[in-house]
Design an enzyme around this catalytic site. Sequence first.
Site, mmCIF file in Angstrom:
data_model
loop_
_atom_site.group_PDB
_atom_site.id
_atom_site.type_symbol
_atom_site.label_atom_id
_atom_site.label_comp_id
_atom_site.label_asym_id
_atom_site.label_seq_id
_atom_site.Cartn_x
_atom_site.Cartn_y
_atom_site.Cartn_z
ATOM 1 N N GLU A 106 -4.891 0.681 -4.618
ATOM 2 C CA GLU A 106 -4.543 0.450 -3.207
ATOM 3 C C GLU A 106 -5.526 -0.506 -2.543
ATOM 4 O O GLU A 106 -5.127 -1.336 -1.718
ATOM 5 C CB GLU A 106 -4.490 1.781 -2.460
ATOM 6 C CG GLU A 106 -3.480 2.775 -3.017
ATOM 7 C CD GLU A 106 -2.076 2.211 -3.147
ATOM 8 O OE1 GLU A 106 -1.727 1.301 -2.362
ATOM 9 O OE2 GLU A 106 -1.348 2.651 -4.044
ATOM 10 N N HIS B 13 -4.437 -3.975 -3.261
ATOM 11 C CA HIS B 13 -3.382 -4.469 -2.368
ATOM 12 C C HIS B 13 -3.987 -5.005 -1.069
ATOM 13 O O HIS B 13 -3.480 -5.978 -0.502
ATOM 14 C CB HIS B 13 -2.401 -3.335 -2.041
ATOM 15 C CG HIS B 13 -1.399 -3.073 -3.116
ATOM 16 N ND1 HIS B 13 -0.644 -4.060 -3.692
ATOM 17 C CD2 HIS B 13 -1.019 -1.908 -3.728
ATOM 18 C CE1 HIS B 13 0.164 -3.538 -4.601
ATOM 19 N NE2 HIS B 13 -0.044 -2.228 -4.649
#
Length: 301
Positions: A142, A145
Site C-alpha cells: 500500500e 501505491h
Amino acid sequence: MAAFVALLVVLGAGFDLFVIGRGASFAPAGTLVALAVGGGQAYWSLEHGDRAVLRSSMAEPIETRIAGATDADRLRYRQLQNVVDEMSIAAGLPAPATFVIPDDDPNAFATGRDPAHASIAVTEGLLRTLDRDQLQGVVAHEMSHIRNYDIRLMTVVAALVGAIALLADWSARAMRWGVGRGRGRKKGSDGAGVIFVVVWILAMILAPVVGRLLALAVSRRREYLADATAAELTRNPLALASALERIEAAVAPTPTIKRGTAHLCIADPLGHRLREGEGFWASLWATHPPMAQRIAALRAM
C-alpha cells in the site's frame, strides 16, 4: 488517460454536431461541457474522494480503535502503527493516516491525492490473519501505491469512469429528441458525417463499458508494480507472497468495501470467482491480476 479524454471529446462533439447543429453560430458547447464535467469530477475526487472512500468503508482512525480496544487488540493496533511508520521511513515518505475497517475478511487499500495527503486502511481480519512480516509486506504494498502516485491516478480514473457513464446517458437522452435537428440546419450530408454519427452512437452505447475496462487495465498493471516496489522496500518478497496466499485463502467477500472502490484493494474484495481464471476474458474483467501470477512473480525474486 488519453483514451478517457478521447471518449469525453467524442461524446461532446457528437452532441454538438447532431443535436445543437452546425449553423453559423456554431460553438463546441457539448465538447466543452463534457471536458468540464470530466475535469470537475476528477478535481472533486482529488479533493474529497479519499474521505468518501473511507466513510463508505466504515474505516475508523487507529487512535479511535486503540482508545476502546482490549489489551490484545491494542497490541495489534500498535504493531500496525509501528509497521506503517517503518515502511514510511523505508519509502522516504510522510507517515500516512492509518485506519482500521471493522470487517473480518483480510484486505487493505491506500487512498489520497499525494504522499502528503494519504491514508492506509486495513481490515480487522487482516490484523488477525497475518503475522508481523506478512503485515509488513501488505503495508509496503500500500505504501508503494502512495509512492508511485497510484492513489492519485486511480482516483482520477474512477472519476472519469463516472463522468463518461453520466455523459453517455445524457447523450442518449438528447438523441431521442434532438438527433437530426441540428444536422438539418445544413443541407445535404456527407459520408464523413454518417460515419461520425455511427461512431457517436457506438460511443454512447459502449463508453461506460470501455471506460470500466480501461480502469481495470490500469488497476491490474499498477498492482504488479506495487508488488515489486513492496519487495524493494521490505527486501523480503516471500513475506508478501505468503500474505497474499493467506488473503486468497479467505474466499469470503469484504462487504464493507463497495464495487466502486474494489480496484483500490490489495485483493478483489467482491469475492468474484473470475479472479481465479486465466486467459483473455478472465483478465479483461478482473479488478486484479490472477493471485497465482502475483505470488509466482514474488517467489521468483
